[in-house]
Scaffold this motif. Structure first.
Motif, short mmCIF file in Angstrom:
data_model
loop_
_atom_site.label_atom_id
_atom_site.label_comp_id
_atom_site.label_asym_id
_atom_site.label_seq_id
_atom_site.Cartn_x
_atom_site.Cartn_y
_atom_site.Cartn_z
N PHE A 67 -34.71 9.75 -15.02
CA PHE A 67 -35.56 9.35 -13.24
C PHE A 67 -34.32 7.96 -12.48
CE2 PHE A 67 -38.96 10.52 -15.83
CZ PHE A 67 -39.38 11.21 -14.64
N VAL A 68 -33.98 8.31 -11.41
CA VAL A 68 -33.08 7.87 -10.56
C VAL A 68 -33.37 7.00 -9.53
CG1 VAL A 68 -30.39 8.15 -9.62
CG2 VAL A 68 -31.13 9.52 -11.57
N SER A 69 -33.75 6.58 -9.48
CA SER A 69 -33.84 4.82 -8.56
C SER A 69 -32.96 4.79 -7.28
CB SER A 69 -34.92 3.76 -9.50
OG SER A 69 -35.77 3.94 -9.08
N LEU A 70 -33.11 4.80 -6.29
CA LEU A 70 -32.43 4.81 -4.75
C LEU A 70 -32.91 3.15 -4.47
CD1 LEU A 70 -31.08 8.42 -4.50
CD2 LEU A 70 -28.93 6.53 -5.45
N ALA A 71 -31.92 2.49 -3.77
CA ALA A 71 -32.08 1.23 -2.43
C ALA A 71 -31.92 1.73 -1.52
CB ALA A 71 -32.19 -0.07 -3.18
N VAL A 72 -32.49 1.62 -0.37
CA VAL A 72 -31.33 1.53 1.11
C VAL A 72 -32.10 -0.36 1.57
CG1 VAL A 72 -32.16 2.58 3.59
CG2 VAL A 72 -32.59 4.23 2.18
N ARG A 73 -30.60 -0.46 1.82
CA ARG A 73 -30.60 -1.91 2.28
C ARG A 73 -30.46 -1.17 4.16
NH1 ARG A 73 -33.20 -2.94 -2.27
NH2 ARG A 73 -32.26 -3.16 -3.96
N GLY A 74 -30.86 -2.44 4.52
CA GLY A 74 -30.50 -2.42 6.50
C GLY A 74 -30.82 -3.50 7.30
N ASN A 75 -30.43 -3.86 8.42
CA ASN A 75 -30.61 -5.29 8.74
C ASN A 75 -31.61 -4.50 9.84
OD1 ASN A 75 -28.52 -4.11 10.26
ND2 ASN A 75 -27.63 -5.95 10.71
N GLY A 76 -32.60 -3.78 9.23
CA GLY A 76 -32.94 -3.03 10.90
C GLY A 76 -33.98 -3.14 10.91
N TYR A 99 -35.86 -3.85 7.24
CA TYR A 99 -36.98 -2.99 6.60
C TYR A 99 -35.84 -2.48 5.55
CZ TYR A 99 -41.17 -3.43 9.07
OH TYR A 99 -42.53 -3.16 9.80
N GLY A 100 -36.09 -1.92 4.05
CA GLY A 100 -35.43 -1.08 2.92
C GLY A 100 -36.45 -0.26 2.80
N ALA A 101 -36.13 0.57 1.32
CA ALA A 101 -36.79 1.19 0.74
C ALA A 101 -36.14 1.74 -0.32
CB ALA A 101 -36.30 2.95 1.65
N THR A 102 -37.56 2.34 -1.14
CA THR A 102 -36.87 2.67 -2.64
C THR A 102 -37.36 4.52 -2.64
OG1 THR A 102 -37.55 0.47 -3.67
CG2 THR A 102 -38.00 2.22 -5.01
N LEU A 103 -36.22 5.12 -3.22
CA LEU A 103 -36.35 6.17 -3.48
C LEU A 103 -36.36 6.58 -4.60
CD1 LEU A 103 -34.52 6.65 -1.12
CD2 LEU A 103 -34.70 8.69 -1.03
N ARG A 104 -37.02 7.46 -5.46
CA ARG A 104 -37.27 7.71 -7.28
C ARG A 104 -37.23 9.26 -7.11
NH1 ARG A 104 -40.04 5.63 -11.85
NH2 ARG A 104 -38.32 3.79 -11.65
N PHE A 105 -36.27 9.92 -7.67
CA PHE A 105 -35.98 11.16 -7.83
C PHE A 105 -36.02 11.21 -9.87
CE2 PHE A 105 -33.66 10.51 -4.48
CZ PHE A 105 -33.72 12.17 -3.92
N ARG A 106 -36.46 13.19 -10.49
CA ARG A 106 -36.15 13.28 -10.99
C ARG A 106 -35.97 14.20 -11.38
NH1 ARG A 106 -37.61 17.72 -13.55
NH2 ARG A 106 -38.42 17.45 -16.24
N ALA A 107 -34.40 14.38 -12.78
CA ALA A 107 -34.28 15.61 -12.93
C ALA A 107 -33.48 16.16 -14.50
CB ALA A 107 -32.07 15.04 -12.76
N ALA A 108 -33.53 17.32 -14.81
CA ALA A 108 -33.22 17.73 -15.76
C ALA A 108 -31.94 17.71 -15.99
CB ALA A 108 -34.68 19.06 -16.47
#
Length: 133
Positions: A65-74, A120-129
């Motif tokens: 399970f891979v978590s990514l964060a989006v950071r910005g200044n918008g 605003y920012g965001a979190t994304l999660r991916f699942r891989a095998a």
């Protein structure tokens, strides 16, 4: 043999920085494992990789399970959502080459856009095998 999680992260990063639409939204190849000091305001960061045994009686395998964060200044949600959509377009269902491992599948589990302070920012999660070669 290299770590399957590290090989997965390297392949995911390579796919992301090769995508012109995402690079345009980020203003360059701003996809990081560790964000450098002075990084521009819009970037994607690998924040966590959780790995579990996914072996069967006959075959070894791992689930990640891979978590990514989006950071910005918008100040608007739209830009964060556009970045999430671009990341998803690149990675969801992608067939990536991993060093020392075979990617069985890679899918987006969710993404969430949220306000933090004035931006605003965001979190994304991916699942891989994965399976070893």
């Amino acid at each position: 043999m290299s770590s399957a999680g590290l090989a997965l992260q390297q392949a995911m990063r390579g796919a992301l920085i090769a995508d012109p639409a995402l690079l345009a939204l980020l203003g360059g190849a701003h996809v990081y494992d560790e964000v450098p000091r002075g990084a521009p305001p819009h970037y994607v960061e690998f924040t966590a990789i959780e790995t579990r045994d996914w072996s069967t009686m006959a075959d070894p395998g791992l689930e990640h399970f891979v978590s990514l964060a989006v950071r910005g200044n918008g100040r608007g949600r739209k830009h964060a959502e556009e970045i999430c959509a671009a990341v998803g377009a690149v990675l969801d269902g992608a067939t990536l080459a991993l060093a020392g491992h075979r990617l069985v599948n890679l899918h987006m589990v969710f993404w969430s856009v949220m306000k933090s302070g004035q931006t605003y920012g965001a979190t994304l999660r991916f699942r891989a095998a994965t399976e070893p070669l």
